[in-house]
Design an enzyme around this catalytic site. Structure first.
Site, PDB file in Angstrom:
ATOM      1  N   GLY A  61       0.837  -1.190   0.000  1.00 19.23           N
ATOM      2  CA  GLY A  61       0.000   0.000   0.000  1.00 19.23           C
ATOM      3  C   GLY A  61       0.872   1.240   0.000  1.00 19.23           C
ATOM      4  O   GLY A  61       2.060   1.180   0.324  1.00 19.23           O
ATOM      5  N   HIS A 175       7.959  -7.006  -3.633  1.00 16.34           N
ATOM      6  CA  HIS A 175       6.705  -7.429  -4.270  1.00 16.34           C
ATOM      7  C   HIS A 175       6.945  -8.719  -5.057  1.00 16.34           C
ATOM      8  O   HIS A 175       7.405  -8.683  -6.202  1.00 16.34           O
ATOM      9  CB  HIS A 175       6.184  -6.330  -5.198  1.00 16.34           C
ATOM     10  CG  HIS A 175       5.628  -5.158  -4.470  1.00 16.34           C
ATOM     11  ND1 HIS A 175       4.321  -5.087  -4.041  1.00 16.34           N
ATOM     12  CD2 HIS A 175       6.216  -4.006  -4.062  1.00 16.34           C
ATOM     13  CE1 HIS A 175       4.123  -3.944  -3.411  1.00 16.34           C
ATOM     14  NE2 HIS A 175       5.254  -3.268  -3.405  1.00 16.34           N
ATOM     15  N   GLU A 177       4.749 -10.591  -6.361  1.00 15.12           N
ATOM     16  CA  GLU A 177       3.691 -10.824  -7.345  1.00 15.12           C
ATOM     17  C   GLU A 177       4.005 -10.259  -8.725  1.00 15.12           C
ATOM     18  O   GLU A 177       3.356 -10.639  -9.712  1.00 15.12           O
ATOM     19  CB  GLU A 177       2.355 -10.239  -6.845  1.00 15.12           C
ATOM     20  CG  GLU A 177       2.266  -8.723  -6.817  1.00 15.12           C
ATOM     21  CD  GLU A 177       2.800  -8.095  -5.537  1.00 15.12           C
ATOM     22  OE1 GLU A 177       2.428  -6.952  -5.249  1.00 15.12           O
ATOM     23  OE2 GLU A 177       3.596  -8.753  -4.835  1.00 15.12           O
ATOM     24  N   GLY A 231     -20.454 -13.306 -28.753  1.00 15.44           N
ATOM     25  CA  GLY A 231     -19.545 -13.903 -29.710  1.00 15.44           C
ATOM     26  C   GLY A 231     -18.152 -14.083 -29.162  1.00 15.44           C
ATOM     27  O   GLY A 231     -17.328 -14.779 -29.736  1.00 15.44           O
ATOM     28  N   GLY A 232     -17.859 -13.437 -28.019  1.00 18.36           N
ATOM     29  CA  GLY A 232     -16.561 -13.569 -27.385  1.00 18.36           C
ATOM     30  C   GLY A 232     -16.480 -14.791 -26.497  1.00 18.36           C
ATOM     31  O   GLY A 232     -17.477 -15.474 -26.228  1.00 18.36           O
ATOM     32  N   VAL A 233     -15.286 -15.064 -25.993  1.00 16.95           N
ATOM     33  CA  VAL A 233     -15.067 -16.251 -25.180  1.00 16.95           C
ATOM     34  C   VAL A 233     -15.825 -16.172 -23.859  1.00 16.95           C
ATOM     35  O   VAL A 233     -16.335 -17.183 -23.362  1.00 16.95           O
ATOM     36  CB  VAL A 233     -13.551 -16.465 -24.937  1.00 16.95           C
ATOM     37  CG1 VAL A 233     -12.925 -15.292 -24.219  1.00 16.95           C
ATOM     38  CG2 VAL A 233     -13.307 -17.756 -24.172  1.00 16.95           C
ATOM     39  N   SER A 235     -18.802 -14.695 -22.854  1.00 17.88           N
ATOM     40  CA  SER A 235     -20.224 -15.036 -22.886  1.00 17.88           C
ATOM     41  C   SER A 235     -20.430 -16.471 -23.362  1.00 17.88           C
ATOM     42  O   SER A 235     -21.375 -17.145 -22.920  1.00 17.88           O
ATOM     43  CB  SER A 235     -20.994 -14.051 -23.768  1.00 17.88           C
ATOM     44  OG  SER A 235     -20.551 -14.099 -25.105  1.00 17.88           O
ATOM     45  N   ALA A 236     -19.552 -16.956 -24.242  1.00 21.31           N
ATOM     46  CA  ALA A 236     -19.687 -18.334 -24.719  1.00 21.31           C
ATOM     47  C   ALA A 236     -19.460 -19.332 -23.587  1.00 21.31           C
ATOM     48  O   ALA A 236     -20.204 -20.308 -23.437  1.00 21.31           O
ATOM     49  CB  ALA A 236     -18.713 -18.592 -25.860  1.00 21.31           C
ATOM     50  N   LYS A 382      -9.253 -13.903 -17.283  1.00 23.75           N
ATOM     51  CA  LYS A 382      -9.460 -14.408 -18.639  1.00 23.75           C
ATOM     52  C   LYS A 382      -8.814 -15.773 -18.864  1.00 23.75           C
ATOM     53  O   LYS A 382      -9.421 -16.650 -19.493  1.00 23.75           O
ATOM     54  CB  LYS A 382      -8.907 -13.397 -19.655  1.00 23.75           C
ATOM     55  CG  LYS A 382      -9.029 -13.820 -21.105  1.00 23.75           C
ATOM     56  CD  LYS A 382     -10.449 -13.729 -21.620  1.00 23.75           C
ATOM     57  CE  LYS A 382     -10.832 -12.279 -21.878  1.00 23.75           C
ATOM     58  NZ  LYS A 382     -12.159 -12.174 -22.544  1.00 23.75           N
TER      59      LYS A 382
END
Length: 527
Positions: A61, A175, A177, A231-233, A235-236, A382
């Site tokens: 932070g 860090h 990460e 049509g994208g990954v 929503s499919a 994603k």
């Protein structure tokens, strides 16, 4: 402490103290195949306990631990018998809460530093004698708490790492990460596996099983749902998950809002139905969307208009979805969306996050929404969505498809959205996609937005005459999850081919430019 079943894993909670990288920490934990969520630093002890966490990670932070307005830590979290790992600010708060000492010595470390492990403990065992790490601190731990072993130092941090295996606690000043700390993921994984004793159960198969069960519980045995298929990954995969959960009680609705790329509608209608067998209803709404967008140039307003009209289109499709059931009073109560974690964060839904832009499926939704939302992917990144899609058997043509925003080309036109401008941008976008595919670069870039600067004109020379045309912007980016991104270094010859074709084949375009901005400070999309 033992973990529960993988269907409902106990989370590793990332306690966010206003860190730039809080969501990235959660992502790194998931890369170790352990489920993780972000929680605000001001969450009460009871809220933390209610989530039944498997471990806590205290984020970095911007504040000094000695500042009057520094984010506080409920010291009770260190006495819950839950493993704890501190990073940067969280490392310092952990130190002071457990009786160690932190001081502002006047020294500072920002950016790359050299870490020297001393050979003690678990976190850095067997790693190089010196290694680069990413630092961002003014204060530094001077004395570790009683019972803790110091395991590493840097020139500006005499105690750069410590651990107490008996208490299942550890921490680092740097860090781990970020990719600038090349051994950071290994250090974080050692805490999770060897100190916290957690098992890597967060796999694509278990994620899918858990999400299907959650959807089944939410929709119930009789509920009907429609899915907004773009049509994208995202929503499919969301549609495939919900279909597995409720079968033919799901109908997918594809709204052709006139903001699609060339060939998009045909691709959705063939690929998705062939892959899932789901019922698909297509709504022709181009005139409606363009009518509401007429004269509008503000990007936030455009996103909200598109989000609102998506919902209105779904509502209008209900009668077709219900068919004969409408007469009996049957209703469609649920709307399925492919909302992802980055969408939620950028729309102001993360812990202490600013509203960067209202995604049409989050901040752009109308207040009078009649549906209950079903968002099975809401806490996924994603790459996790792609893994779940493959687990469900979706074809690579869908799973590996590059992201395309729900608002479509409407947010890739800087200025008013009109049919003529959409046709122009569609031609330029198709050329860019064709050439990137021909060069074998589809797998190397996250996506390549093609942007029309509709309210900008520049002088050019074409056919020995003066032109006054629009610029087209190419925005090729590489990313892991859209939270951060860098511009992709495309071969010059590919860029040259794209530029030549666009300026030759697309009317009113006489200039092609390349966007070389990372995220941050820029976002991937221009609007």
């Amino acid at each position: 402490m033992t973990e529960t079943s993988p269907d409902h894993p106990r989370p590793v909670l990332v306690v966010d103290f206003g860190a730039q990288y809080a969501q990235l920490i959660a992502r790194r934990v998931r890369e170790a195949r352990i489920y993780s969520e972000v929680i605000a630093h001001d969450a009460s002890l009871e809220e933390i306990k209610a989530k039944n966490p498997a471990a806590l990670i205290l984020s970095g932070g911007p504040a000094s631990v000695y500042a009057d307005d520094a984010p506080a830590v409920d010291e009770g979290m260190f006495h819950l018998g839950i493993p704890v790992f501190g990073i940067c600010y969280g490392f310092q708060k952990m130190t002071t809460a457990l009786g160690g000492e932190v001081a502002n010595t006047g020294g500072r470390e920002f950016g790359r530093a050299t870490l020297t492990p001393n050979g003690e403990g678990t976190l850095h065992r067997g790693l190089p004698d010196t290694q680069p790490v990413w630092m961002s601190h003014n204060d530094a731990v001077q004395v570790a708490p009683d019972g803790f072993t110091v395991t590493a130092s840097t020139p500006g941090a005499p105690v750069a790492a410590f651990e107490c295996v008996e208490k299942q606690m550890a921490g680092v000043q740097y860090h781990p990460e970020v990719l600038h700390s090349p051994h950071g993921q290994e250090v974080l994984t050692r805490f999770l596996y060897e100190i916290a004793g957690l098992k890597p159960t967060w796999t694509a198969a278990n994620i899918a099983e858990s999400l299907i069960a959650d959807v089944r519980a939410q929709v119930g045995d009789e509920g009907l749902a429609i899915c907004g298929l773009s049509g994208g990954v995202d929503s499919a995969v969301a549609a495939a998950l919900v279909q597995r959960a409720i079968g033919d009680r799901l109908t997918c609705v594809f709204v052709d809002h006139g903001l699609l790329r060339a060939g998009e509608r045909e691709q959705v209608q063939t690929d998705f139905v062939a892959a899932t067998g789901a019922r698909l209803v297509t709504v022709d709404a181009e005139d409606i969307f363009l009518g509401h967008l007429a004269g509008e140039t503000d990007p936030e307003t455009k996103r909200k208009i598109i989000g609102r009209e998506f919902i209105r289109s779904f509502e209008g499709a209900v009668s077709e979805v219900l068919g004969d059931q409408a007469a009996s009073g049957k209703k469609v109560d649920f709307l399925v969306q492919g909302t992802l974690y980055p969408d939620v964060v950028e729309s102001g839904g993360g812990s202490g996050t600013a509203n960067i832009k209202s995604h049409h499926n989050v901040g752009g939704l109308p207040e009078d929404l009649e549906f209950k939302l079903v968002e099975p992917l809401r806490l996924l990144f994603k790459d996790e969505v792609r893994a779940v899609g493959r687990e469900l058997g979706l074809p690579e043509e869908i799973v590996a498809r590059q992201p395309f925003p729900g608002p479509g080309l409407g947010i890739r036109i800087i200025g008013e959205v009109t049919k003529d401008r959409l046709d122009l941008l569609r031609k330029a976008d198709l050329i860019a996609r064709e050439e990137l595919t021909a060069a074998g670069l589809d797998g190397q870039i996250w996506q390549c937005p093609v942007v029309l600067l509709a309210d900008v004109r520049s002088v050019g020379v074409q056919g020995d005459g003066r032109t006054y045309g629009h610029p087209i912007v190419l925005r090729p980016v590489s990313s892991e999850d859209a939270m951060t991104a860098d511009w992709t270094r495309l071969p010059y010859e590919v860029l040259e081919t794209i530029s030549t074709r666009i300026t030759n084949e697309v009317p009113d375009v006489n200039r092609v430019v390349l966007d070389v901005t990372s995220k941050p400070p820029g976002t991937i999309e221009w609007e």
